[in-house]
Enzyme design. Structure first.
Site, PDB file in Angstrom:
ATOM      1  N   CYS A 133      22.502 -12.776   9.377  1.00  0.00           N
ATOM      2  CA  CYS A 133      23.700 -13.448   9.854  1.00  0.00           C
ATOM      3  C   CYS A 133      23.802 -12.912  11.266  1.00  0.00           C
ATOM      4  CB  CYS A 133      24.950 -13.007   9.096  1.00  0.00           C
ATOM      5  SG  CYS A 133      25.488 -14.081   7.762  1.00  0.00           S
ATOM      6  N   ALA A 186      24.771 -18.324   4.519  1.00  0.00           N
ATOM      7  CA  ALA A 186      25.653 -18.103   3.372  1.00  0.00           C
ATOM      8  C   ALA A 186      24.894 -17.586   2.158  1.00  0.00           C
ATOM      9  CB  ALA A 186      26.357 -19.403   3.024  1.00  0.00           C
ATOM     10  N   ILE A 187      25.364 -16.490   1.607  1.00  0.00           N
ATOM     11  CA  ILE A 187      24.722 -15.901   0.432  1.00  0.00           C
ATOM     12  C   ILE A 187      25.717 -15.812  -0.723  1.00  0.00           C
ATOM     13  CG2 ILE A 187      23.483 -13.892  -0.477  1.00  0.00           C
ATOM     14  CD1 ILE A 187      21.966 -15.208   1.782  1.00  0.00           C
ATOM     15  N   VAL A 188      26.784 -15.075  -0.509  1.00  0.00           N
ATOM     16  CA  VAL A 188      27.772 -14.908  -1.580  1.00  0.00           C
ATOM     17  C   VAL A 188      28.923 -15.876  -1.292  1.00  0.00           C
ATOM     18  CG1 VAL A 188      29.340 -13.273  -2.691  1.00  0.00           C
ATOM     19  CG2 VAL A 188      27.139 -12.483  -1.811  1.00  0.00           C
ATOM     20  N   ASP A 221      31.790 -11.423  -0.533  1.00  0.00           N
ATOM     21  CA  ASP A 221      31.659  -9.973  -0.733  1.00  0.00           C
ATOM     22  C   ASP A 221      32.255  -9.206   0.450  1.00  0.00           C
ATOM     23  OD1 ASP A 221      29.523 -11.273   0.676  1.00  0.00           O
ATOM     24  OD2 ASP A 221      28.470  -9.365   0.739  1.00  0.00           O
TER      25      ASP A 221
HETATM   26  N1  LIG Z   1      23.691 -13.295   5.753  1.00  0.00           N
HETATM   27  C1  LIG Z   1      24.742 -12.528   5.700  1.00  0.00           C
HETATM   28  O1  LIG Z   1      24.899 -11.555   6.433  1.00  0.00           O
HETATM   29  C2  LIG Z   1      25.660 -12.851   4.566  1.00  0.00           C
HETATM   30  C3  LIG Z   1      27.103 -12.523   4.815  1.00  0.00           C
HETATM   31  C4  LIG Z   1      27.893 -12.590   3.545  1.00  0.00           C
HETATM   32  N2  LIG Z   1      27.461 -11.602   2.614  1.00  0.00           N
HETATM   33  C5  LIG Z   1      27.772 -13.994   2.958  1.00  0.00           C
HETATM   34  O2  LIG Z   1      27.328 -14.160   1.884  1.00  0.00           O
HETATM   35  O3  LIG Z   1      28.123 -14.940   3.571  1.00  0.00           O
END
Ligand SMILES: NC(=O)CC[C@H](N)C(=O)O
Length: 332
Positions: free
Chosen positions: A104, A154-156, A200
């Site tokens: 990110c 986007a992950i969480v 998160d």
């Molecule tokens: N790629 C990231 O740094 C993810 C940021 C955050 N954990 C998310 O899911 O959006």
């Protein structure tokens, strides 16, 4: 022997589907700068082509390593889906997510003397230099002479965890690169708080409210973040214990303090810049960098007892015996 690989090609086509829409969002006061919502960046696309060629060769021309090629494709497709521009395809399940989560981009500029629209446009332009780190979302929050920008992979909580993130009344703003592994556990300590998202990273804003600047060692994860407290216009920035996620810090000629995931976002505008040291926190109130990661074994004190090689050997043998003990049962 020729084998058909159409099935895999369909999967791969899904993985590299492109999204042509998108704009800057999260701007409190409307406006500046549209940028095309991208797609997989060039590097990823090039590597896709390489992997596809390799998989194709393995699958079509070598009868023996077919199993190997299937395993290879399976692993690569899992990885591809985690990088997919369609964020709903990504979930926090696979080990490959960890690699993706490192990506990110954050940029924060605090205390510029210039609060003009031109300055904001410049910061948006600089944040775009980190676009390859986050294809899913571009956000910026401007508060007086402070700017916090985010490029999100986007992950969480892909649907609502766009950044910057806030506390309940938006007096605390945070932009984060990384993943907080123990966020669910931390939420149980923050029951009096109202969460806006399932991200998160939102715990960071609420933990700061309850614990002040000393909350960083409660975080288990990899992270770099900048947090602005608009109530007293103070800010902190921190980086994880061993520096898994990148962070750079710079100083502008106008006295502004800059933080960015990559040097290219601040090198042109800062008079001086450094790599932010891992395990440290910068506090504007305390006025400098401090180590927040202080495990017991980190102690730099030199033992007072004199060096005794026999005692050292015995100590090693005891530890060795302890770890080998369970193996004796297996061998017996
Ligand atoms: N790629 C990231 O740094 C993810 C940021 C955050 N954990 C998310 O899911 O959006």
């Amino acid at each position: 022997m020729i084998h058909h690989s159409g099935f895999w090609e369909i999967y791969i086509a899904v993985g590299i589907r492109q999204d042509s829409k998108g704009s800057w969002a999260g701007e409190e006061d409307g406006g500046a700068g549209k940028c095309p919502k991208s797609t997989i960046d060039t590097v990823a696309r090039n590597s896709t082509v390489t992997h596809l060629k390799l998989s194709f060769v393995l699958l079509n021309f070598y009868p023996l390593p077919r199993l190997v090629s299937f395993i290879y494709l399976y692993i690569y497709i899992s990885f591809l889906l985690n990088l997919s521009p369609d964020s709903s395809k990504r979930e926090n399940k696979s080990c490959f997510t960890t690699a993706a989560a490192a990506m990110c981009g954050i940029l924060a500029v605090l205390g510029c003397s210039d609060t003009s629209l031109a300055k904001r446009s410049r910061i948006i332009e600089l944040s775009r230099r980190l676009r390859h780190r986050g294809p899913d979302w571009s956000g910026i929050h401007c508060y007086q002479d402070c700017y916090l920008a985010h490029q999100r992979l986007a992950i969480v909580d892909p649907t609502s965890g766009d950044q910057p993130l806030y506390n309940e009344d938006k007096s605390i703003i945070v932009t984060v690169n990384g993943e907080i592994y123990n966020h669910e556990e931390l939420r149980t300590k923050l029951v009096s708080h109202q969460f806006r998202t399932g991200s998160d990273c939102e715990v960071i804003a609420h933990l700061y409210e309850d614990y002040g600047e000393d909350f960083v060692d409660m975080l288990d994860g990899m992270f770099s973040f900048v947090l602005l407290d608009t109530r007293d216009k103070s800010f902190i920035a921190a980086r994880d214990a061993i520096g898994i996620t990148p962070l750079y810090m710079g100083w502008g000629l106008d006295g502004s303090v800059w933080f960015a995931s990559e040097m290219k976002a601040l090198s042109d505008d800062c008079e001086r810049f450094i790599s932010f040291p891992p395990g440290h926190i910068y506090s504007s109130k305390k006025g400098g960098l401090q180590r927040w990661y202080n495990p017991l074994w980190f102690s730099e004190c030199i033992p007072k007892t004199t060096y005794d090689p026999i005692a050292l050997r015995q100590a090693f043998e005891e530890v060795h015996g302890f770890f080998l003990f369970p193996c004796y049962f297996c061998i017996a």
